[in-house]
Each structure stands twice: as structure tokens, then as C-alpha cells.
Design a protein around this motif. Structure first.
Motif, PDB file in Angstrom:
ATOM      1  N   THR A   1       4.760   6.783  -2.147  1.00 16.86           N
ATOM      2  CA  THR A   1       5.811   7.304  -3.024  1.00 16.86           C
ATOM      3  C   THR A   1       7.127   6.627  -2.647  1.00 16.86           C
ATOM      4  O   THR A   1       7.200   5.906  -1.652  1.00 16.86           O
ATOM      5  CB  THR A   1       5.959   8.833  -2.888  1.00 16.86           C
ATOM      6  OG1 THR A   1       6.277   9.148  -1.527  1.00 16.86           O
ATOM      7  CG2 THR A   1       4.687   9.567  -3.317  1.00 16.86           C
ATOM      8  N   GLU A   2       8.140   6.902  -3.444  1.00 12.67           N
ATOM      9  CA  GLU A   2       9.475   6.339  -3.231  1.00 12.67           C
ATOM     10  C   GLU A   2       9.400   4.828  -3.039  1.00 12.67           C
ATOM     11  O   GLU A   2       9.969   4.272  -2.099  1.00 12.67           O
ATOM     12  CB  GLU A   2      10.173   7.024  -2.052  1.00 12.67           C
ATOM     13  CG  GLU A   2      10.390   8.516  -2.291  1.00 12.67           C
ATOM     14  CD  GLU A   2      11.102   9.199  -1.151  1.00 12.67           C
ATOM     15  OE1 GLU A   2      12.006   8.579  -0.554  1.00 12.67           O
ATOM     16  OE2 GLU A   2      10.734  10.356  -0.848  1.00 12.67           O
ATOM     17  N   ILE A   3       8.690   4.165  -3.939  1.00 10.66           N
ATOM     18  CA  ILE A   3       8.485   2.722  -3.875  1.00 10.66           C
ATOM     19  C   ILE A   3       9.736   2.029  -4.415  1.00 10.66           C
ATOM     20  O   ILE A   3      10.165   2.304  -5.526  1.00 10.66           O
ATOM     21  CB  ILE A   3       7.248   2.305  -4.694  1.00 10.66           C
ATOM     22  CG1 ILE A   3       6.009   3.056  -4.184  1.00 10.66           C
ATOM     23  CG2 ILE A   3       7.040   0.798  -4.630  1.00 10.66           C
ATOM     24  CD1 ILE A   3       4.806   2.951  -5.103  1.00 10.66           C
TER      25      ILE A   3
ATOM     26  N   GLU B   1      -5.943  -6.276   0.240  1.00 11.34           N
ATOM     27  CA  GLU B   1      -4.927  -5.977  -0.773  1.00 11.34           C
ATOM     28  C   GLU B   1      -5.052  -4.522  -1.191  1.00 11.34           C
ATOM     29  O   GLU B   1      -6.161  -4.032  -1.430  1.00 11.34           O
ATOM     30  CB  GLU B   1      -5.095  -6.895  -1.990  1.00 11.34           C
ATOM     31  CG  GLU B   1      -4.645  -8.299  -1.716  1.00 11.34           C
ATOM     32  CD  GLU B   1      -4.595  -9.167  -2.964  1.00 11.34           C
ATOM     33  OE1 GLU B   1      -4.939  -8.700  -4.074  1.00 11.34           O
ATOM     34  OE2 GLU B   1      -4.200 -10.343  -2.817  1.00 11.34           O
ATOM     35  N   PHE B   2      -3.888  -3.852  -1.263  1.00 10.09           N
ATOM     36  CA  PHE B   2      -3.823  -2.451  -1.679  1.00 10.09           C
ATOM     37  C   PHE B   2      -2.860  -2.319  -2.836  1.00 10.09           C
ATOM     38  O   PHE B   2      -1.773  -2.890  -2.810  1.00 10.09           O
ATOM     39  CB  PHE B   2      -3.281  -1.564  -0.535  1.00 10.09           C
ATOM     40  CG  PHE B   2      -4.224  -1.394   0.607  1.00 10.09           C
ATOM     41  CD1 PHE B   2      -5.161  -0.367   0.600  1.00 10.09           C
ATOM     42  CD2 PHE B   2      -4.166  -2.244   1.700  1.00 10.09           C
ATOM     43  CE1 PHE B   2      -6.025  -0.213   1.674  1.00 10.09           C
ATOM     44  CE2 PHE B   2      -5.034  -2.092   2.771  1.00 10.09           C
ATOM     45  CZ  PHE B   2      -5.963  -1.073   2.758  1.00 10.09           C
ATOM     46  N   THR B   3      -3.238  -1.525  -3.828  1.00  7.57           N
ATOM     47  CA  THR B   3      -2.257  -1.110  -4.815  1.00  7.57           C
ATOM     48  C   THR B   3      -1.571   0.124  -4.242  1.00  7.57           C
ATOM     49  O   THR B   3      -2.184   0.908  -3.502  1.00  7.57           O
ATOM     50  CB  THR B   3      -2.892  -0.766  -6.178  1.00  7.57           C
ATOM     51  OG1 THR B   3      -3.780   0.340  -6.028  1.00  7.57           O
ATOM     52  CG2 THR B   3      -3.625  -1.962  -6.767  1.00  7.57           C
ATOM     53  N   LEU B   4      -0.303   0.279  -4.554  1.00  9.04           N
ATOM     54  CA  LEU B   4       0.445   1.463  -4.120  1.00  9.04           C
ATOM     55  C   LEU B   4       0.445   2.440  -5.288  1.00  9.04           C
ATOM     56  O   LEU B   4       0.893   2.102  -6.385  1.00  9.04           O
ATOM     57  CB  LEU B   4       1.872   1.073  -3.730  1.00  9.04           C
ATOM     58  CG  LEU B   4       1.988   0.030  -2.614  1.00  9.04           C
ATOM     59  CD1 LEU B   4       3.457  -0.282  -2.336  1.00  9.04           C
ATOM     60  CD2 LEU B   4       1.280   0.492  -1.345  1.00  9.04           C
ATOM     61  N   ALA B   5      -0.053   3.639  -5.048  1.00  9.28           N
ATOM     62  CA  ALA B   5      -0.190   4.615  -6.129  1.00  9.28           C
ATOM     63  C   ALA B   5      -0.009   6.018  -5.586  1.00  9.28           C
ATOM     64  O   ALA B   5      -0.271   6.283  -4.410  1.00  9.28           O
ATOM     65  CB  ALA B   5      -1.568   4.492  -6.763  1.00  9.28           C
ATOM     66  N   CYS B   6       0.410   6.906  -6.463  1.00 12.67           N
ATOM     67  CA  CYS B   6       0.492   8.317  -6.093  1.00 12.67           C
ATOM     68  C   CYS B   6      -0.922   8.889  -6.124  1.00 12.67           C
ATOM     69  O   CYS B   6      -1.550   8.958  -7.178  1.00 12.67           O
ATOM     70  CB  CYS B   6       1.405   9.081  -7.045  1.00 12.67           C
ATOM     71  SG  CYS B   6       1.516  10.827  -6.602  1.00 12.67           S
ATOM     72  N   ARG B   7      -1.417   9.254  -4.967  1.00 11.13           N
ATOM     73  CA  ARG B   7      -2.746   9.861  -4.846  1.00 11.13           C
ATOM     74  C   ARG B   7      -2.606  11.305  -4.361  1.00 11.13           C
ATOM     75  O   ARG B   7      -3.491  11.843  -3.698  1.00 11.13           O
ATOM     76  CB  ARG B   7      -3.614   9.040  -3.874  1.00 11.13           C
ATOM     77  CG  ARG B   7      -3.897   7.619  -4.352  1.00 11.13           C
ATOM     78  CD  ARG B   7      -4.810   6.862  -3.405  1.00 11.13           C
ATOM     79  NE  ARG B   7      -6.020   7.586  -3.068  1.00 11.13           N
ATOM     80  CZ  ARG B   7      -7.118   7.662  -3.836  1.00 11.13           C
ATOM     81  NH1 ARG B   7      -7.136   7.046  -4.995  1.00 11.13           N
ATOM     82  NH2 ARG B   7      -8.174   8.345  -3.444  1.00 11.13           N
ATOM     83  N   LYS B   8      -1.478  11.924  -4.715  1.00  9.30           N
ATOM     84  CA  LYS B   8      -1.162  13.268  -4.245  1.00  9.30           C
ATOM     85  C   LYS B   8      -2.269  14.274  -4.564  1.00  9.30           C
ATOM     86  O   LYS B   8      -2.566  15.149  -3.759  1.00  9.30           O
ATOM     87  CB  LYS B   8       0.162  13.717  -4.877  1.00  9.30           C
ATOM     88  CG  LYS B   8       0.627  15.100  -4.473  1.00  9.30           C
ATOM     89  CD  LYS B   8       2.029  15.399  -4.936  1.00  9.30           C
ATOM     90  CE  LYS B   8       2.123  15.395  -6.439  1.00  9.30           C
ATOM     91  NZ  LYS B   8       3.454  15.803  -6.915  1.00  9.30           N
ATOM     92  N   SER B   9      -2.877  14.145  -5.722  1.00 13.61           N
ATOM     93  CA  SER B   9      -3.906  15.107  -6.116  1.00 13.61           C
ATOM     94  C   SER B   9      -5.288  14.739  -5.575  1.00 13.61           C
ATOM     95  O   SER B   9      -6.250  15.466  -5.805  1.00 13.61           O
ATOM     96  CB  SER B   9      -3.958  15.213  -7.641  1.00 13.61           C
ATOM     97  OG  SER B   9      -4.329  13.963  -8.191  1.00 13.61           O
TER      98      SER B   9
END
Length: 158
Positions: free
Chosen positions: A42-44, A109-117
């Protein structure tokens, strides 16, 4: 039946570390249906350093019960459109950083994503499995030892 001695067997879930980001003790879900790996962030904030594109972000590491996060920086590799399991497309930042799983360390390689749920803060996709020469036995979990937290392997540490 064919066997492959050079491949390491992992379970459906494993402990991993991201040494260049200063992250250890992270539970990963193995997902052979996803090509790209994903990290809960988050906060990217994109920024430039020495004429190159970078991102600064909060990597979320804990569980819903025990929240932890770390402020990280990594060089931006690309922007990628990812189609989620529900069919929605989303443009995500892509970084490359070292992953430690068991006694192996390699760039992923990683994508940055909100995985909060999501239950797992890190999803390990098939590209990472191929590069790490790993095979998955989905009937077992946490086969590999927790990685010993190695020293940073590049100058991309936060």
C-alpha cells in the motif's frame, strides 16, 4: 514415472524472505495458476533516483490478527496489466527483488497489489517456480525450512 533430481519440492504454502527488502518470516501461498508473483503493498509512490524509476511502498507482512509492515524501496521494472480471478483488469507496478525459500535465493518479479482481503500477503506464481526450479506437491505445506535471513544481495535494499 519420471523424476527430476534437480528440482526442489515445495508445498502449497511455504515460509519465505525478501532479503533485499529486509523482510523475513513471510508466509507465501503457491499459485501455479498465476504467472506473476504478487506482494501486498500500500501507499505506493513512484519516484526517480539517478534518472531511473523507483517505487516506495509499505509491504504488509503480518496476518489480519498480527499486522506488520515495512517501508520499502525498489527499482521499477515495468507496469503490467493483470487480470484478477474475477476477470477485472488492473495496472500494477512490477519490481524485481530476491526471494529466499528454503536454502535457495533467486530474483523474482512481483506485482505490488492490495491483498488486504487475502489470507496470504505474498503469492508465488509459476514464473518464480520455474526460475527457482521448484515443483509443488499441493497435498503438503511448509516442507522447506524457514529461510535463514541472508544479508542483502544487491544495492536495492530499503
Amino acid at each position: 514415472m519420471k523424476t527430476f533430481d534437480h528440482l526442489t519440492v515445495i508445498g502449497l504454502r511455504e515460509w519465505v524472505a525478501l532479503p533485499d527488502l529486509g523482510v523475513a518470516g513471510l508466509r507465501a501461498k503457491i499459485d501455479t495458476g498465476a504467472s506473476t508473483s504478487s506482494l501486498h503493498a500500500t501507499e505506493i509512490e513512484p519516484f526517480e533516483r539517478d534518472g531511473q524509476k523507483w517505487v516506495r511502498f509499505n509491504a504488509h507482512l503480518g496476518t489480519v490478527v498480527q499486522l506488520r509492515h515495512r517501508r520499502c524501496e525498489a527499482q521499477l521494472v515495468a507496469m503490467k496489466t493483470i487480470k484478477s480471478s474475477n476477470g477485472q483488469a488492473q495496472v500494477r507496478y512490477v519490481i524485481r527483488t530476491t526471494l529466499a525459500l528454503g536454502d535457495r535465493i533467486w530474483p523474482v518479479e512481483f506485482t505490488l497489489a492490495c491483498r488486504k482481503s487475502m489470507r496470504y500477503r505474498l503469492l508465488l506464481g509459476s514464473n518464480a517456480l520455474i526460475d527457482g526450479q521448484l515443483v509443488v506437491n499441493p497435498g503438503i505445506t511448509y516442507v522447506q525450512d524457514k529461510p535463514v535471513f541472508p544479508a542483502s544481495t544487491s544495492s536495492g535494499a530499503a
